[in-house]
Design an enzyme around this catalytic site. Structure first.
Site, mmCIF file in Angstrom:
data_model
loop_
_atom_site.group_PDB
_atom_site.id
_atom_site.type_symbol
_atom_site.label_atom_id
_atom_site.label_comp_id
_atom_site.label_asym_id
_atom_site.label_seq_id
_atom_site.Cartn_x
_atom_site.Cartn_y
_atom_site.Cartn_z
ATOM 1 N N GLU A 1 0.969 -1.159 -0.232
ATOM 2 C CA GLU A 1 0.003 -0.085 -0.082
ATOM 3 C C GLU A 1 0.952 1.117 -0.204
ATOM 4 O OE1 GLU A 1 -1.375 2.048 3.211
ATOM 5 O OE2 GLU A 1 -0.935 0.401 4.773
ATOM 6 N N VAL B 1 -5.311 0.459 2.808
ATOM 7 C CA VAL B 1 -5.736 -0.993 2.832
ATOM 8 C C VAL B 1 -6.777 -1.346 1.951
ATOM 9 C CG1 VAL B 1 -6.129 -2.982 4.086
ATOM 10 C CG2 VAL B 1 -4.427 -1.666 4.859
ATOM 11 N N ASP C 1 -17.119 5.642 13.688
ATOM 12 C CA ASP C 1 -15.935 5.370 12.915
ATOM 13 C C ASP C 1 -15.201 4.228 12.914
ATOM 14 O OD1 ASP C 1 -13.742 5.949 11.404
ATOM 15 O OD2 ASP C 1 -12.833 7.612 13.112
ATOM 16 N N SER D 1 -13.379 1.928 9.870
ATOM 17 C CA SER D 1 -12.396 1.851 8.888
ATOM 18 C C SER D 1 -12.987 1.170 7.664
ATOM 19 C CB SER D 1 -11.109 1.490 9.084
ATOM 20 O OG SER D 1 -10.102 1.317 7.890
ATOM 21 N N ASP E 1 -11.427 -0.178 5.708
ATOM 22 C CA ASP E 1 -10.613 -1.460 5.554
ATOM 23 C C ASP E 1 -11.619 -2.718 5.914
ATOM 24 O OD1 ASP E 1 -8.544 0.340 4.851
ATOM 25 O OD2 ASP E 1 -7.439 -0.166 6.657
ATOM 26 N N LYS F 1 -3.341 -1.575 15.859
ATOM 27 C CA LYS F 1 -2.850 -0.624 17.067
ATOM 28 C C LYS F 1 -4.051 -0.538 18.031
ATOM 29 C CE LYS F 1 -0.510 2.223 14.013
ATOM 30 N NZ LYS F 1 -1.342 1.790 13.071
HETATM 31 N N1 PSU Z 1 -1.882 1.934 10.069
HETATM 32 C C1 PSU Z 1 -0.550 2.523 10.379
HETATM 33 N N2 PSU Z 1 -0.082 3.158 9.041
HETATM 34 C C2 PSU Z 1 -0.742 3.519 8.175
HETATM 35 C C3 PSU Z 1 -2.287 3.050 8.323
HETATM 36 C C4 PSU Z 1 -2.864 2.531 9.385
HETATM 37 O O1 PSU Z 1 0.121 2.007 10.998
HETATM 38 O O2 PSU Z 1 -0.301 4.318 7.293
HETATM 39 C C5 PSU Z 1 -3.178 3.619 7.235
HETATM 40 C C6 PSU Z 1 -3.618 2.323 6.365
HETATM 41 O O3 PSU Z 1 -3.255 2.829 4.921
HETATM 42 C C7 PSU Z 1 -4.850 2.050 6.814
HETATM 43 C C8 PSU Z 1 -5.534 3.405 6.908
HETATM 44 O O4 PSU Z 1 -5.504 1.413 5.338
HETATM 45 O O5 PSU Z 1 -4.311 4.029 7.553
HETATM 46 C C9 PSU Z 1 -6.630 3.213 7.729
HETATM 47 O O6 PSU Z 1 -7.163 4.542 7.670
HETATM 48 P P1 PSU Z 1 -8.744 4.905 8.284
HETATM 49 O O7 PSU Z 1 -8.789 4.603 9.909
HETATM 50 O O8 PSU Z 1 -9.009 6.224 7.958
HETATM 51 O O9 PSU Z 1 -9.614 3.889 7.382
HETATM 52 MN MN MN Z 2 -12.537 6.653 9.783
#
Ligand code: PSU
Ligand code: MN
Length: 306
Positions: free
Chosen positions: A27, A108, A140, A142, A144, A161
């Site tokens: 990614e 992702v 919220d 993701s 993903d 995390k």
């Molecule tokens: N976790 C990490 N580093 C990152 C991300 C997640 O340790 O760069 C990025 C990944 O690309 C993941 C995205 O798909 O954050 C998720 O963002 P959101 O929570 O806004 O969907």
């Molecule tokens: Mn989000």
């Protein structure tokens, strides 16, 4: 669908996909929004080299001037890593990024979509997104996780995390029918640390068995991805107390500053790195390397008949 209209696949990757050779997708949000320059570039280049050394082909995926690129040249990677107008592209952003001719780091979710379109089955990242803490108020979650429920790609990660709500994320994945496999671990890893206190669905100890599980899933017509959770090596892991303190502080700041939507994850990553004097970034880099190694082995195993 006429993919060539929107997507460029490097020649070497195209050839390998045709021959069913081992290809590993990578990614690019991690490059554009997950790490600062120059560590982002150094990491991206080293990850590619680790995968090549294992006999597989790296396919870094990004949006450049409105086109999906599968496999970036070193020059493209360099320019991308220093980009200042790069947007974070998740599933819903793909049509906009392409139609508006933007540069975008694919999350992702978006990288899974592009991998699938290109015919790549194994994808390596650091950590996936998940259900955020406080989701009962903010909703919220993701994108993903949604993509994992419907797009046929195996995602190798170091867990999630604890900026996220780990048990709710695992519940969500279970509901959506997404296998959660622990590579040589019974416990779901928490990205910066090897353990989280929560179990994986199943422990598998070899890349071959993981590849076989992927095959069975998709041959049965069960659409969707798999989460392959590969804990950070103990020598690279962070002290649990130190990281939890930094996470708690950054979460509090994010909420005080009213940070929301797609800005949340990048904000937290940067703050945590500042609060730990760069220790979290070091761990982040190490775990990505560790995932690259496993991803390359799974991709190689997946090419064999079972
Ligand atoms: N976790 C990490 N580093 C990152 C991300 C997640 O340790 O760069 C990025 C990944 O690309 C993941 C995205 O798909 O954050 C998720 O963002 P959101 O929570 O806004 O969907
Ligand atoms: Mn989000």
């Amino acid at each position: 669908m006429e993919l060539g209209k929107w997507m460029d696949i490097s020649e070497e990757i195209q050839d390998s996909i045709k021959e069913k050779g081992p290809v590993v997708a990578l990614e690019s949000t991690i490059i554009s929004h997950g790490m600062p320059f120059p560590q982002n570039l150094e990491t991206a280049l080293e990850v590619e080299s680790i995968i090549r050394k294992e006999g597989a082909l790296p396919a870094t995926i990004a949006v450049i001037e409105g086109r999906i690129k599968i496999g970036l040249s070193n020059l493209e990677l360099e320019q991308f890593a220093q980009g200042t107008k790069t947007v974070k592209v998740s599933s819903r952003d793909l049509p906009l990024a392409l139609s508006q001719k933007q540069d975008g780091g694919t999350t992702v979710a978006a990288t899974m979509i592009c991998s699938r379109m290109a015919g790549i089955s194994v994808f390596v990242t650091g950590g996936i997104g998940g259900v955020h803490r406080g989701s009962e108020k903010t909703m919220d979650i993701s994108g993903d996780l949604m993509e994992l429920s419907r797009t046929n790609v195996a995602v190798v990660c170091a867990g999630i995390k604890s900026i996220l709500d780990i048990p709710r994320t695992l519940e969500y994945l279970e509901t959506q029918g997404v296998p959660v496999i622990g590579y040589r671990t019974d416990e779901f890893p928490a990205f910066y640390t090897t353990t989280s206190g929560y179990s994986v669905q199943s422990r598998i100890n070899t890349a071959e068995e993981i590849a076989r599980c992927m095959k069975v899933k998709w041959e049965l017509g069960l659409d969707g991805g798999l989460v392959i959770a590969n804990p950070v090596l103990p020598e690279d892991a962070m002290d649990e107390v130190v990281i939890e303190e930094a996470i708690a502080k950054s979460l509090k700041e994010a909420s005080e500053k009213g940070i929301d939507g797609k800005a949340v994850t990048p904000f937290l990553l940067e703050r945590i790195s500042q609060l730990t004097d760069g220790e979290s970034l070091k761990t982040n880099i190490a775990l990505v390397f560790n995932n690259a190694l496993l991803g390359a082995r799974i991709a190689s195993a997946y090419g064999h008949e079972f």
